[in-house]
Scaffold this motif. Structure first.
Motif, PDB file in Angstrom:
ATOM      1  N   ARG A   1     114.030   5.078  77.267  1.00 32.33           N
ATOM      2  CA  ARG A   1     115.044   6.122  77.020  1.00 32.33           C
ATOM      3  C   ARG A   1     115.422   6.706  75.724  1.00 32.33           C
TER       4      ARG A   1
ATOM      5  N   ARG B   1     109.214  10.162  84.796  1.00 28.36           N
ATOM      6  CA  ARG B   1     110.357   9.807  83.660  1.00 28.36           C
ATOM      7  C   ARG B   1     109.603   9.241  82.353  1.00 28.36           C
TER       8      ARG B   1
ATOM      9  N   GLN C   1     112.610  15.023  76.857  1.00 35.90           N
ATOM     10  CA  GLN C   1     113.533  14.008  76.339  1.00 35.90           C
ATOM     11  C   GLN C   1     113.575  14.138  74.713  1.00 35.90           C
TER      12      GLN C   1
ATOM     13  N   TYR D   1     122.574   8.922  76.143  1.00 33.47           N
ATOM     14  CA  TYR D   1     121.683   7.951  77.032  1.00 33.47           C
ATOM     15  C   TYR D   1     120.263   7.964  77.243  1.00 33.47           C
ATOM     16  N   GLY D   2     119.718   9.152  77.719  1.00 30.45           N
ATOM     17  CA  GLY D   2     118.340   9.470  77.695  1.00 30.45           C
ATOM     18  C   GLY D   2     117.982   9.400  79.162  1.00 30.45           C
ATOM     19  N   ASP D   3     116.728   8.984  79.379  1.00 33.06           N
ATOM     20  CA  ASP D   3     116.142   8.899  80.785  1.00 33.06           C
ATOM     21  C   ASP D   3     115.995  10.180  81.408  1.00 33.06           C
TER      22      ASP D   3
ATOM     23  N   ALA E   1     118.820  12.005  73.886  1.00 31.13           N
ATOM     24  CA  ALA E   1     118.248  10.243  73.852  1.00 31.13           C
ATOM     25  C   ALA E   1     118.875   9.957  72.367  1.00 31.13           C
TER      26      ALA E   1
END
Length: 319
Positions: free
Chosen positions: A280, A276, A48, A261-263, A251
């Motif tokens: 986020r 995960r 991320q 959004y990310g995640d 993210a």
């Protein structure tokens, strides 16, 4: 930083997640395999990050995360869409677009070689058919630094997002026309990019026509669409194809106009989230051990590949 882990009582047990954020690195020493066979595991990572309009800055982030992932035993690291560059003005991406043998991608090939790690690089700005267009290309690099496969995004994001803004990817991007799967030490990989996620047909094709076992979904979902649909779509793709899904995500705010959004997430073939990041917005990676024997176990217990009727119905249909 706490270790993020998930357990499940369903047929697929959750793997241990290892998370790296700006604040700290959480590592566990585990033996890892360079290939996946029945009863063995391979350690994979999902990144991320918040890419910006600076090729060198983005590469520095990718290089740092790759080295840290290698130290954590990761053998296959997946980066999000537009990992190498996100411009703040229309047309900037087209200006920096290059062929896959150009200096930008060769830099990442060297990174893979130096780290002895396979890399999934989603959403690279590949030079297009003319000076006004690029391809949005998912590139797979092996641990010797060789480009093993590439997929040009088929479904372009031409959308008026409610409460957000209008996106028209086709203005500067030419769509691909070929579904791509590739063999690797981590199973047969199905390559997709971001907006493809909303079109289950491509994932059905990857599973039932190309025998994919792991689906890669590098993305830069908007905040609005991510909050509404990101996880549920990814879990649906995993469940309906009985594949692992690895979805690396952009993210946070890239510039004044764009926010993602990310995640970043890894999902097993039963639809269980097995890794995960704990939030986020952090730049980092999460890790899981995947085991293809679990793919086969789910497919044996629920043999949907043998029970599918749609293809035969479609052939006989007069519609």
């Amino acid at each position: 930083m706490a270790l993020a882990s998930f357990a499940a009582s369903l047929p697929i047990a959750a793997a241990t997640a290892v998370v790296r954020t700006r604040a700290a690195v959480v590592r566990r020493a585990m033996s890892s395999s360079s290939s996946v066979s029945a009863g063995s595991q391979a350690r994979v990572g999902v990144v991320q990050m918040t890419s910006v309009g600076d090729l060198d800055a983005n590469y520095a982030t990718c290089s740092r995360l790759t080295k840290e992932a290698a130290a954590a035993g990761v053998k296959f690291l997946c980066f999000p869409e537009v990992f190498s560059f996100i411009g703040s003005k229309d047309g900037e991406s087209v200006k920096i677009a290059e062929s896959l043998d150009g200096p930008i991608m060769q830099r990442y090939c060297s990174l893979a070689n130096d780290s002895s790690m396979w890399l999934s690089l989603g959403g690279f700005q590949e030079k297009g058919p003319d000076d006004s267009h690029q391809y949005n290309t998912h590139v797979l690099i092996d641990d010797s630094g060789k480009v093993r496969s590439s997929y040009r995004k088929i479904h372009l994001f031409d959308v008026d997002v409610p409460g957000n803004m209008v996106y028209k990817e086709s203005r500067f991007t030419t769509a691909g026309d070929t579904v791509v799967a590739a063999d690797s030490p981590f199973g047969r990989l199905g390559l997709t990019v971001c907006y493809d996620l909303r079109f289950p047909e491509i994932y059905q094709c990857l599973r039932f026509k190309h025998q994919a076992q792991v689906l890669l979904v590098p993305s830069a979902f908007t905040k609005v669409t991510g909050e509404a649909h990101w996880e549920i779509l990814l879990r649906a793709r995993a469940i309906e194809t009985q594949c692992y899904v690895i979805a690396a995500a952009q993210a946070g705010k890239h510039n004044e106009k764009r926010e993602s959004y990310g995640d970043s997430i890894i999902i097993d073939p039963w639809g269980v989230v097995i890794a995960r990041l704990p939030d986020r917005l952090s730049t980092g990676f999460a890790v899981a051990d995947i085991d293809l024997s679990k793919v086969e176990a789910v497919r044996t217990k629920m043999p949907i590949s043998e029970q599918r009727k749609f293809d035969s119905i479609l052939k006989s249909s007069s519609l």
